[in-house]
Design a protein around this motif. Structure first.
Motif, PDB file in Angstrom:
ATOM      1  N   LYS A 288       0.696  -1.253  -0.106  1.00  0.00           N
ATOM      2  CA  LYS A 288       0.087  -0.058  -0.053  1.00  0.00           C
ATOM      3  C   LYS A 288       0.881   1.129  -0.106  1.00  0.00           C
ATOM      4  O   LYS A 288       0.577   2.147  -0.592  1.00  0.00           O
ATOM      5  N   MET A 289       2.002   1.245   0.846  1.00  0.00           N
ATOM      6  CA  MET A 289       2.931   2.363   0.776  1.00  0.00           C
ATOM      7  C   MET A 289       3.917   2.546  -0.511  1.00  0.00           C
ATOM      8  O   MET A 289       4.795   3.541  -0.495  1.00  0.00           O
ATOM      9  N   LYS A 290       3.942   1.496  -1.222  1.00  0.00           N
ATOM     10  CA  LYS A 290       4.822   1.541  -2.408  1.00  0.00           C
ATOM     11  C   LYS A 290       6.385   1.290  -1.543  1.00  0.00           C
ATOM     12  O   LYS A 290       7.304   2.099  -1.997  1.00  0.00           O
ATOM     13  N   ALA A 291       6.350   0.685  -0.650  1.00  0.00           N
ATOM     14  CA  ALA A 291       7.964   0.722   0.221  1.00  0.00           C
ATOM     15  C   ALA A 291       8.429  -0.409  -0.413  1.00  0.00           C
ATOM     16  O   ALA A 291       8.420  -1.381  -1.424  1.00  0.00           O
ATOM     17  N   MET A 301      25.452   3.698   9.059  1.00  0.00           N
ATOM     18  CA  MET A 301      25.011   4.480   7.668  1.00  0.00           C
ATOM     19  C   MET A 301      23.767   4.454   7.512  1.00  0.00           C
ATOM     20  O   MET A 301      22.822   3.270   7.632  1.00  0.00           O
ATOM     21  N   ILE A 302      23.055   5.348   6.861  1.00  0.00           N
ATOM     22  CA  ILE A 302      21.896   5.671   6.415  1.00  0.00           C
ATOM     23  C   ILE A 302      22.118   6.196   4.843  1.00  0.00           C
ATOM     24  O   ILE A 302      22.740   7.317   4.854  1.00  0.00           O
ATOM     25  N   LYS A 303      21.460   5.633   4.150  1.00  0.00           N
ATOM     26  CA  LYS A 303      21.358   5.871   2.564  1.00  0.00           C
ATOM     27  C   LYS A 303      19.959   5.841   2.276  1.00  0.00           C
ATOM     28  O   LYS A 303      19.539   4.462   1.696  1.00  0.00           O
ATOM     29  N   LEU A 304      19.148   6.839   2.140  1.00  0.00           N
ATOM     30  CA  LEU A 304      17.851   6.815   1.907  1.00  0.00           C
ATOM     31  C   LEU A 304      17.577   7.430   0.407  1.00  0.00           C
ATOM     32  O   LEU A 304      17.827   8.649   0.075  1.00  0.00           O
ATOM     33  N   TYR A 305      17.430   6.693  -0.725  1.00  0.00           N
ATOM     34  CA  TYR A 305      16.651   7.107  -1.925  1.00  0.00           C
ATOM     35  C   TYR A 305      15.497   7.168  -2.234  1.00  0.00           C
ATOM     36  O   TYR A 305      14.430   6.564  -1.949  1.00  0.00           O
ATOM     37  N   LYS A 306      15.269   8.676  -2.120  1.00  0.00           N
ATOM     38  CA  LYS A 306      13.627   9.298  -2.734  1.00  0.00           C
ATOM     39  C   LYS A 306      12.924   8.686  -1.623  1.00  0.00           C
ATOM     40  O   LYS A 306      11.783   8.278  -1.553  1.00  0.00           O
ATOM     41  N   ALA A 307      13.311   8.984  -0.465  1.00  0.00           N
ATOM     42  CA  ALA A 307      12.345   8.689   0.874  1.00  0.00           C
ATOM     43  C   ALA A 307      11.470   9.561   1.129  1.00  0.00           C
ATOM     44  O   ALA A 307      11.266  10.835   0.761  1.00  0.00           O
ATOM     45  N   ARG A 308      10.285   8.931   1.502  1.00  0.00           N
ATOM     46  CA  ARG A 308       8.955   9.523   1.618  1.00  0.00           C
ATOM     47  C   ARG A 308       8.584   9.353   3.179  1.00  0.00           C
ATOM     48  O   ARG A 308       8.813   8.504   3.777  1.00  0.00           O
ATOM     49  N   HIS A 309       7.929  10.519   3.709  1.00  0.00           N
ATOM     50  CA  HIS A 309       7.288  10.574   5.101  1.00  0.00           C
ATOM     51  C   HIS A 309       6.142   9.545   4.978  1.00  0.00           C
ATOM     52  O   HIS A 309       5.452   9.600   4.216  1.00  0.00           O
ATOM     53  N   PRO A 310       6.312   8.415   5.876  1.00  0.00           N
ATOM     54  CA  PRO A 310       5.249   7.295   5.830  1.00  0.00           C
ATOM     55  C   PRO A 310       3.807   7.616   6.006  1.00  0.00           C
ATOM     56  O   PRO A 310       2.945   7.030   5.671  1.00  0.00           O
ATOM     57  N   LEU A 311       3.766   8.905   6.888  1.00  0.00           N
ATOM     58  CA  LEU A 311       2.420   9.422   6.989  1.00  0.00           C
ATOM     59  C   LEU A 311       1.675  10.367   6.356  1.00  0.00           C
ATOM     60  O   LEU A 311       0.536  10.743   6.392  1.00  0.00           O
ATOM     61  N   ILE A 312       2.432  10.840   5.237  1.00  0.00           N
ATOM     62  CA  ILE A 312       1.951  11.839   4.453  1.00  0.00           C
ATOM     63  C   ILE A 312       1.577  11.264   3.142  1.00  0.00           C
ATOM     64  O   ILE A 312       2.223  10.193   2.791  1.00  0.00           O
ATOM     65  N   PRO A 313       0.393  11.582   2.679  1.00  0.00           N
ATOM     66  CA  PRO A 313       0.028  10.762   1.258  1.00  0.00           C
ATOM     67  C   PRO A 313       0.952  10.865   0.285  1.00  0.00           C
ATOM     68  O   PRO A 313       1.510  11.976  -0.027  1.00  0.00           O
ATOM     69  N   ILE A 314       1.055   9.625  -0.336  1.00  0.00           N
ATOM     70  CA  ILE A 314       1.965   9.724  -1.528  1.00  0.00           C
ATOM     71  C   ILE A 314       1.929  10.994  -2.697  1.00  0.00           C
ATOM     72  O   ILE A 314       3.042  11.432  -3.402  1.00  0.00           O
ATOM     73  N   PRO A 362       9.251   3.381   2.993  1.00  0.00           N
ATOM     74  CA  PRO A 362       8.789   4.133   1.600  1.00  0.00           C
ATOM     75  C   PRO A 362       9.838   4.964   1.210  1.00  0.00           C
ATOM     76  O   PRO A 362      10.144   6.279   1.120  1.00  0.00           O
ATOM     77  N   ALA A 363      10.848   4.162   0.171  1.00  0.00           N
ATOM     78  CA  ALA A 363      12.033   4.742  -0.081  1.00  0.00           C
ATOM     79  C   ALA A 363      12.286   3.545  -1.308  1.00  0.00           C
ATOM     80  O   ALA A 363      11.749   2.573  -1.346  1.00  0.00           O
ATOM     81  N   LEU A 364      13.120   4.088  -2.452  1.00  0.00           N
ATOM     82  CA  LEU A 364      13.595   3.203  -3.560  1.00  0.00           C
ATOM     83  C   LEU A 364      14.540   1.930  -3.035  1.00  0.00           C
ATOM     84  O   LEU A 364      15.225   1.987  -2.065  1.00  0.00           O
ATOM     85  N   ASP A 365      14.408   0.989  -4.092  1.00  0.00           N
ATOM     86  CA  ASP A 365      15.228  -0.020  -3.843  1.00  0.00           C
ATOM     87  C   ASP A 365      16.836   0.272  -3.611  1.00  0.00           C
ATOM     88  O   ASP A 365      17.112   1.452  -4.378  1.00  0.00           O
ATOM     89  N   GLY A 366      17.427  -0.437  -2.925  1.00  0.00           N
ATOM     90  CA  GLY A 366      18.864  -0.012  -2.795  1.00  0.00           C
ATOM     91  C   GLY A 366      19.122   0.860  -1.485  1.00  0.00           C
ATOM     92  O   GLY A 366      20.382   1.175  -1.112  1.00  0.00           O
ATOM     93  N   SER A 367      18.059   1.245  -0.822  1.00  0.00           N
ATOM     94  CA  SER A 367      18.212   2.247   0.316  1.00  0.00           C
ATOM     95  C   SER A 367      18.640   1.258   1.455  1.00  0.00           C
ATOM     96  O   SER A 367      18.796   0.174   1.433  1.00  0.00           O
ATOM     97  N   GLU A 368      19.461   1.955   2.350  1.00  0.00           N
ATOM     98  CA  GLU A 368      19.931   1.393   3.519  1.00  0.00           C
ATOM     99  C   GLU A 368      20.005   2.118   5.015  1.00  0.00           C
ATOM    100  O   GLU A 368      19.774   3.205   4.868  1.00  0.00           O
ATOM    101  N   LEU A 369      19.726   1.135   5.716  1.00  0.00           N
ATOM    102  CA  LEU A 369      19.367   1.894   7.195  1.00  0.00           C
ATOM    103  C   LEU A 369      20.278   1.101   8.269  1.00  0.00           C
ATOM    104  O   LEU A 369      20.533  -0.106   7.957  1.00  0.00           O
ATOM    105  N   ALA A 370      20.583   1.822   9.250  1.00  0.00           N
ATOM    106  CA  ALA A 370      21.315   1.083  10.294  1.00  0.00           C
ATOM    107  C   ALA A 370      20.392   0.626  11.483  1.00  0.00           C
ATOM    108  O   ALA A 370      19.253   1.226  11.742  1.00  0.00           O
ATOM    109  N   VAL A 371      20.920  -0.358  12.325  1.00  0.00           N
ATOM    110  CA  VAL A 371      20.132  -0.709  13.458  1.00  0.00           C
ATOM    111  C   VAL A 371      20.998  -0.027  14.769  1.00  0.00           C
ATOM    112  O   VAL A 371      22.178  -0.178  14.905  1.00  0.00           O
ATOM    113  N   PHE A 372      20.275   1.131  15.198  1.00  0.00           N
ATOM    114  CA  PHE A 372      20.761   1.764  16.124  1.00  0.00           C
ATOM    115  C   PHE A 372      20.308   1.330  17.762  1.00  0.00           C
ATOM    116  O   PHE A 372      19.199   0.463  17.760  1.00  0.00           O
ATOM    117  N   GLY A 373      21.062   1.523  18.578  1.00  0.00           N
ATOM    118  CA  GLY A 373      20.805   0.890  20.026  1.00  0.00           C
ATOM    119  C   GLY A 373      20.015   1.774  20.511  1.00  0.00           C
ATOM    120  O   GLY A 373      19.027   1.054  21.642  1.00  0.00           O
TER     121      GLY A 373
END
Length: 785
Positions: A288-291, A301-314, A362-373
């Motif tokens: 539904k979110m096109k995630a 490391m955080i690399k977000l490509y074309k990231a959208r706020h999840p709660l704002i309509p697409i 909600p970001a493009l394929d290839g995005s990367e996120l870190a696991v923070f404590g």
């Protein structure tokens, strides 16, 4: 993870949307308890599970998750000897059936060689309780009624009941059909009161039928009387009903005992169905979110490509590229109010929480996120009236708490750092706070209005400025994040657009320091250059698409042209052959006539002259050469190699082999065109010259030739780099002076990774983007030493 932070970042709203996609109470319960994990291995596993569920939905469209009930209370009671009612037993059998269907569904996917190891592990835990399901279904129907077939005794008792009821109704109907009954009865019907058959008698005739009064109407004018004549029959009916109820209880106790005996298996079924429902709940939410699935790391490391706020309509949200943790660990965002700074903070924070909870982002394929404590956030006006704290004090309470707990594996989000107090002191505090968090090694994103922090971004290693774009022409923010470009003051431009006198604006400029003016001018220049570069890149993309379309159309037209040419040649030959055959037939006819004339008239026409005439006629006819089909013509078998010069027989054109694409197909370069050609349509001309210092130009790895190009489009990042590493080794062994690596344009992540690897390779002399005819920025040309 702090509850206050999850509330500030609105993680609870994500859960509220997520719960709508659950198919059962199991899934809804899992969603309500969902919290981000800080365990790296667990987060990676959760992301893989969600991705498998998304894959199944993409392939199959839907899944058999209907008919699931939370039967944990029922099986618990059954395990300690309690009797379940028919509705509860029906829920048990329905849930068993749902688990069996789900297990079969996943096993079918595995048989179709769809890679879903995580889902398959869940399915393997489901124990098929077909016998228990059949026993319940044979005794209880879907409406929760015990069936006659539940036991022989019950069937017999119910047959007796039906027979007795028929006799009672027959006796009563004979009474109500009598002539006297019409005046004594309120209505000529048979009804039931207290499980006994009765008739409605008028008050004044109550003594006529005798028997027992079971009820009366609200007016008291009608009495519902069981006539004395059928009291004994009703008593017999009641006895049979008691026996029926006893038999039903016996059946229910037996079935409940069977359920209790399978408590462990049923508990496992409940657990597995809950997990599967939860996974597909996350998958439907992602669709539904096109995630997309983010790659997780434990390096901050955080690399977000074309990231959208999840709660704002697409259709309303503006997507942004956001990077932190590799070249810099702190971002300072400046810009106007309502420009999108806070949305950027919340986008990073909320996407991080979602990823650590196993949700796609909600970001493009290839995005990367870190696991923070831990994730810390000081966002918004959290002024506490109860504690009599000002806005500044409220922020400082949060900041003090953050500084006391922050560590190297933390993500810290500051909104309007240092605001609410004297600007000079606020800016100094903001710089000190950023320094303190930076020393801990945490990842920090802070927004501010203070111009002093622009210089902070330039003077600190590992810190970068960013801003949200503002369109001075329309006086509106564009909500685009510009990393590396600090925000500048637009007060003068806005005032000018709104009609403020030029003289007032110039006087104002005189009060601003020269350094500030220079900085604003520099920022404006950077913004203009960036905008121009983006426009040129967009134009280049459009031009490339047009070129690719033209290339495809030209290739198609060439194929159609040569096919049409061959057809026309064949038709012309067939037409010529028919004309010649017709001419021969006419000539033969003339010769026959001449021969006949000679015999009849003794004409002086000699036989050898006739033969000579026919010979000359045959020689005069155009010779029809049967064209040899280049596809079937015999020619010397040649072991083709990349670089060989060949003739494409179907087009009658020369070209060179690029690479072998299948068992009997090659990619051939004909001028500026590349096309796939079957090996049987090729004719060998010559091989390229091979220098003595290099081995021969084709090396077989595992029964295949090394191509001059490597196509990585559609590959995942890690798989692509492994392929590049192996391909470079094979190309070096093959002795190629240069090769092409096709990575596409996309987000640029794959291109950056490939070029980074090539720059560090000891055998690579030079790399460059392809020319316009070679694929442009979607191709990297590699030259070897």
């Amino acid at each position: 993870m702090q509850q206050r932070v999850m509330k500030v970042l609105e993680f609870h709203k994500i859960k509220e949307q997520l719960i709508d996609f659950a198919s059962s109470s199991f899934g809804r319960e899992k969603v309500s308890k969902l919290t981000p994990s800080t365990d790296f291995e667990q987060v990676v596993k959760m992301q893989e599970e969600t991705d498998e569920a998304v894959k199944v939905l993409r392939i199959k469209g839907n899944i058999p998750l209907g008919g699931i009930f939370d039967i944990r209370p029922q099986i618990k009671r059954a395990s300690i000897g309690s009797m379940l009612n028919p509705q509860e037993l029906n829920q048990v059998s329905t849930t068993i059936h749902a688990s069996r269907q789900m297990k079969k569904f996943i096993e079918t996917l595995v048989e179709e060689e769809i890679e879903i190891p995580q889902l398959n592990r869940y399915a393997e835990k489901i124990i098929v309780l077909a016998e228990l399901e059949q026993s319940i279904r044979g005794a209880v129907d879907e409406g929760g009624e015990v069936l006659d077939s539940a036991s022989i005794t019950l069937r017999s008792l119910r047959n007796q009941l039906r027979t007795k009821e028929a006799r009672v109704r027959e006796r009563l109907e004979s009474m109500i059909r009598s002539s006297s009954a019409q005046k004594m009865l309120s209505d000529a019907i048979v009804t039931i009161r207290n499980d006994r058959f009765v008739i409605p008698v008028k008050q004044e005739y109550r003594g006529h039928y005798g028997g027992i009064i079971h009820d009366q109407s609200s007016s008291g004018q009608t009495l519902f009387i069981e006539p004395q004549a059928i009291v004994q029959l009703n008593n017999e009916l009641q006895n049979i009903r008691v026996k029926e109820q006893q038999e039903i209880e016996k059946i229910l106790i037996e079935l409940s005992s069977m359920v209790g005996e399978h408590f462990n298996e049923l508990a496992t079924i409940c657990y597995v169905l809950g997990e599967l429902d939860f996974l597909f709940t996350k998958a439907r939410f992602a669709q539904k979110m096109k995630a997309s699935k983010p790659k997780m790391n434990n390096k901050g490391m955080i690399k977000l490509y074309k990231a959208r706020h999840p709660l704002i309509p697409i259709d309303e949200v503006v997507a942004n590229d956001i990077f932190i943790g590799e070249d810099f660990s702190t971002i300072v965002i400046t810009g106007p109010n309502t420009g999108g700074k806070t949305v950027t903070l919340k986008t990073v924070g909320l996407c991080t929480l979602m990823a650590q909870a196993g949700l796609q982002v909600p970001a493009l394929d290839g995005s990367e996120l870190a696991v923070f404590g831990a994730v810390y956030a000081d966002i918004g006006d959290e002024q506490s009236i109860e504690q009599s704290l000002s806005t500044f004090s409220s922020h400082m309470v949060n900041i003090v708490d953050i500084l006391n707990h922050v560590s190297f594996d933390s993500l810290v989000l500051f909104d309007e750092l240092g605001a609410g107090t004297d600007p000079q002191e606020g800016a100094a505090l903001a710089i000190s706070i950023l320094d303190e968090v930076y020393k801990c090694g945490a990842r920090v994103i802070a927004t501010t209005h203070y111009p002093e922090l622009k210089a902070y971004g330039y003077n600190r290693e590992g810190v970068i400025n960013a801003s949200v774009e503002f369109n001075v022409e329309t006086l509106t923010p564009t909500y685009k994040l510009l990393i590396g470009v600090p925000g500048r003051s637009n007060a003068f431009e806005i005032s000018k657009r709104l009609g403020l006198k030029e003289s007032v604006i110039e006087t104002s400029r005189a009060h601003v320091s020269a350094e500030s003016n220079q900085v604003d001018t520099m920022i404006a220049s950077i913004e203009e250059s960036k905008w121009q570069a983006e426009k040129e890149l967009e134009d280049a993309h459009d031009l490339l698409k047009q070129s690719e379309m033209l290339h495809r159309d030209l290739q198609k037209q060439m194929i159609e042209f040569y096919e049409q040419k061959d057809k026309m040649k064949e038709k012309a030959k067939e037409k010529a052959a028919k004309i010649v055959d017709q001419a021969k037939m006419e000539a033969e006819e003339v010769i026959r006539e001449l021969r006949k004339l000679r015999l009849e008239k003794n004409a002086e026409v000699k036989e050898h002259e006739l033969i000579e005439a026919r010979k000359r006629l045959n020689e005069a006819a155009p010779k029809q050469h049967v064209s040899k089909n280049p596809l079937t013509s015999k020619r010397t078998k040649h072991m083709y190699q990349p670089g060989d010069e060949v003739k494409v027989l179907t087009f009658n054109q020369k070209g060179s082999l690029v690479e072998k694409v299948s068992e009997d197909e090659w990619q051939v370069q004909i001028g500026i065109l590349k096309m796939k050609v079957s090996e049987k349509n090729l004719e060998y001309i010559k091989s390229p010259k091979v220098t003595e210092t290099r081995p021969i130009a084709t090396v077989k790895g595992k029964d295949f030739h090394v191509g001059l190009e490597l196509d990585l489009r559609g590959e995942r990042y890690e798989d692509a780099l492994l392929k590049v590493e192996k391909y470079i080794d094979d190309a070096l062994l093959a002795g190629y002076p240069r090769v092409s690596i096709i990575h596409g344009k996309g987000t640029g992540a794959l291109r950056q990774g490939v070029q980074e690897y090539l720059r560090n390779h000891r055998s690579v002399k030079n790399i460059r983007f392809g020319a316009a005819t070679e694929g442009g920025t979607g191709v990297t040309i590699v030259e070897f030493k």
